[in-house]
Every structure is written in C-alpha cells, then in structure tokens.
Design a protein around this motif. Structure first.
Motif, PDB file in Angstrom:
ATOM      1  N   HIS A  92      14.111 -15.367  21.806  1.00  0.00           N
ATOM      2  CA  HIS A  92      13.355 -14.686  20.678  1.00  0.00           C
ATOM      3  C   HIS A  92      13.896 -13.258  20.801  1.00  0.00           C
ATOM      4  CE1 HIS A  92      10.774 -13.246  17.856  1.00  0.00           C
ATOM      5  NE2 HIS A  92       9.741 -12.475  18.553  1.00  0.00           N
ATOM      6  N   ASP A  93      13.459 -12.460  21.842  1.00  0.00           N
ATOM      7  CA  ASP A  93      13.408 -11.004  22.227  1.00  0.00           C
ATOM      8  C   ASP A  93      14.624 -10.641  23.341  1.00  0.00           C
ATOM      9  OD1 ASP A  93      11.967 -12.114  24.322  1.00  0.00           O
ATOM     10  OD2 ASP A  93      10.373 -10.516  24.230  1.00  0.00           O
ATOM     11  N   TYR A  94      15.351 -11.833  23.898  1.00  0.00           N
ATOM     12  CA  TYR A  94      16.240 -11.286  24.602  1.00  0.00           C
ATOM     13  C   TYR A  94      17.506 -12.495  24.578  1.00  0.00           C
ATOM     14  CZ  TYR A  94      14.338 -15.081  27.920  1.00  0.00           C
ATOM     15  OH  TYR A  94      13.881 -15.943  28.414  1.00  0.00           O
ATOM     16  N   TYR A  95      18.700 -12.199  25.374  1.00  0.00           N
ATOM     17  CA  TYR A  95      19.556 -13.049  25.574  1.00  0.00           C
ATOM     18  C   TYR A  95      20.144 -13.123  26.863  1.00  0.00           C
ATOM     19  CZ  TYR A  95      22.798  -9.601  24.311  1.00  0.00           C
ATOM     20  OH  TYR A  95      23.551  -8.289  24.332  1.00  0.00           O
ATOM     21  N   ILE A  96      20.522 -14.104  27.299  1.00  0.00           N
ATOM     22  CA  ILE A  96      21.393 -14.369  28.627  1.00  0.00           C
ATOM     23  C   ILE A  96      22.938 -14.481  28.349  1.00  0.00           C
ATOM     24  CG2 ILE A  96      21.470 -15.818  30.665  1.00  0.00           C
ATOM     25  CD1 ILE A  96      18.852 -14.766  30.488  1.00  0.00           C
ATOM     26  N   LEU A  97      23.233 -13.766  29.309  1.00  0.00           N
ATOM     27  CA  LEU A  97      25.066 -13.461  29.266  1.00  0.00           C
ATOM     28  C   LEU A  97      25.511 -14.064  30.551  1.00  0.00           C
ATOM     29  CD1 LEU A  97      27.742 -12.303  28.208  1.00  0.00           C
ATOM     30  CD2 LEU A  97      27.078 -10.474  29.568  1.00  0.00           C
ATOM     31  N   TYR A  98      26.316 -15.276  30.523  1.00  0.00           N
ATOM     32  CA  TYR A  98      26.655 -15.945  31.836  1.00  0.00           C
ATOM     33  C   TYR A  98      28.139 -15.858  31.652  1.00  0.00           C
ATOM     34  CZ  TYR A  98      28.324 -19.819  34.298  1.00  0.00           C
ATOM     35  OH  TYR A  98      28.955 -20.666  35.253  1.00  0.00           O
ATOM     36  N   THR A  99      28.816 -15.478  32.775  1.00  0.00           N
ATOM     37  CA  THR A  99      30.275 -15.442  32.903  1.00  0.00           C
ATOM     38  C   THR A  99      30.690 -16.144  34.420  1.00  0.00           C
ATOM     39  OG1 THR A  99      30.166 -13.418  34.377  1.00  0.00           O
ATOM     40  CG2 THR A  99      30.454 -13.195  31.929  1.00  0.00           C
ATOM     41  N   HIS A 100      31.765 -16.763  33.961  1.00  0.00           N
ATOM     42  CA  HIS A 100      32.394 -17.510  35.119  1.00  0.00           C
ATOM     43  C   HIS A 100      33.968 -17.261  35.150  1.00  0.00           C
ATOM     44  CE1 HIS A 100      34.131 -21.454  36.756  1.00  0.00           C
ATOM     45  NE2 HIS A 100      33.763 -20.900  37.991  1.00  0.00           N
ATOM     46  N   THR A 101      34.343 -16.966  36.411  1.00  0.00           N
ATOM     47  CA  THR A 101      35.734 -16.514  36.451  1.00  0.00           C
ATOM     48  C   THR A 101      36.355 -18.104  36.880  1.00  0.00           C
ATOM     49  OG1 THR A 101      35.005 -14.244  37.255  1.00  0.00           O
ATOM     50  CG2 THR A 101      37.513 -15.260  37.612  1.00  0.00           C
ATOM     51  N   GLU A 102      37.395 -18.197  36.137  1.00  0.00           N
ATOM     52  CA  GLU A 102      38.246 -19.541  36.469  1.00  0.00           C
ATOM     53  C   GLU A 102      38.548 -19.622  37.909  1.00  0.00           C
ATOM     54  OE1 GLU A 102      40.785 -20.119  32.959  1.00  0.00           O
ATOM     55  OE2 GLU A 102      39.035 -20.065  31.549  1.00  0.00           O
ATOM     56  N   ARG A 103      38.708 -20.640  38.282  1.00  0.00           N
ATOM     57  CA  ARG A 103      39.216 -21.070  39.674  1.00  0.00           C
ATOM     58  C   ARG A 103      38.702 -20.299  40.968  1.00  0.00           C
ATOM     59  NH1 ARG A 103      43.433 -21.367  35.851  1.00  0.00           N
ATOM     60  NH2 ARG A 103      44.296 -19.163  36.355  1.00  0.00           N
ATOM     61  N   THR A 104      37.469 -19.998  40.440  1.00  0.00           N
ATOM     62  CA  THR A 104      36.597 -19.027  41.558  1.00  0.00           C
ATOM     63  C   THR A 104      35.185 -19.744  41.670  1.00  0.00           C
ATOM     64  OG1 THR A 104      36.082 -17.144  40.213  1.00  0.00           O
ATOM     65  CG2 THR A 104      38.265 -16.974  41.548  1.00  0.00           C
ATOM     66  N   ALA A 105      34.561 -19.237  42.665  1.00  0.00           N
ATOM     67  CA  ALA A 105      33.309 -19.506  42.698  1.00  0.00           C
ATOM     68  C   ALA A 105      32.347 -18.133  42.265  1.00  0.00           C
ATOM     69  CB  ALA A 105      32.792 -19.945  44.025  1.00  0.00           C
ATOM     70  N   LYS A 106      32.876 -17.231  41.459  1.00  0.00           N
ATOM     71  CA  LYS A 106      32.044 -16.282  40.807  1.00  0.00           C
ATOM     72  C   LYS A 106      31.344 -16.625  39.542  1.00  0.00           C
ATOM     73  CE  LYS A 106      32.675 -11.447  40.028  1.00  0.00           C
ATOM     74  NZ  LYS A 106      33.380 -10.058  40.046  1.00  0.00           N
TER      75      LYS A 106
END
Length: 135
Positions: A92-106
C-alpha cells in the motif's frame, strides 16, 4: 418553446460540468536512459515512482504526485550489477526491491517508501537455511 430552450440550456450546462477536466503537465523533465529498463510503481499512497535501472549504475527514482507533476528525483545508494534479476513487490505505502546477481550467492533486498526513502534489508537474507536458495 421556452420550456425546450430552458431544458436545452440546463442539459448543456450539466454536460459541461460533468465532463470538465483539468490537465496539467509536469514541469520537470525525465531523461530516458539509453540502456537498461524502466519500471512504474503506481498508486503508492498518492505517489507514482518511475524507476530507471541501468547496469553498473545506481537506480534513479522519479517521484510524481497524484496530479502527475514531478516532485523529486532520488538516486539509490547501490549499483546494479551487469547480469542481475530485479523484482518489485508493491504494497500500500511502500514496495520491496529484490535483486539477485546471476551465478552468485548475492541477494539484495530494499524497502522503498512512497516518499523515496529506502532501507537496506539485505541482512535478512544472509543466514538462509535452504542451500537451494543460492542456486
């Protein structure tokens, strides 16, 4: 005959009031990045966020109000890797930004509020019990 004129005038005035709109364009300009991609988060507590993602650069958020005039431009304090998967989950009043670097555990996790303030939540992902998470 006068009754028809009166009805016509009333009908005309009613139509002009009902269909009236005010259109106002943004005074600020938004530069489109040559590469990367753009995402729109709309209806975020009266704000709209236009986010530019470009590889090896910091993401830029353009914040618009409910009348679609540009309020502010914010640059997030992390760089997006070259081959990165980006997901956005809106609440409603925020959002989550998720990133994953491919072929790593980051994995990176950020909470971004409607006013553009961000908080790094990546520490929640550092101790995952499932080993399949990083594949």
């Amino acid at each position: 005959m006068n009754m028809y004129r009166l009805l016509f005038i009333l009908f005309y005035l009613y139509c002009t009031v009902v269909s009236a709109q005010k259109i106002q364009y943004s005074k600020g300009s938004v530069k489109e990045p040559g590469t990367g991609f753009i995402r729109l988060i709309a209806g975020l507590s009266g704000h709209h966020h236009l986010i530019h993602f470009t590889a090896n650069k910091k993401p830029v958020i353009h914040i618009f109000n409910e009348r679609l005039t540009l309020d502010s431009t914010i640059t997030l304090n992390f760089k997006l890797p070259e081959s990165c998967d980006v997901k956005l989950i809106q609440f409603h009043d925020y959002y989550i930004l998720y990133t994953h670097t491919e072929r790593t555990a980051k994995h990176q996790l950020f909470r971004i509020n409607s006013d553009g303030t961000s908080r790094n939540l990546s520490f929640l992902l550092t101790k995952t019990a499932d080993s399949a998470w990083n594949k």
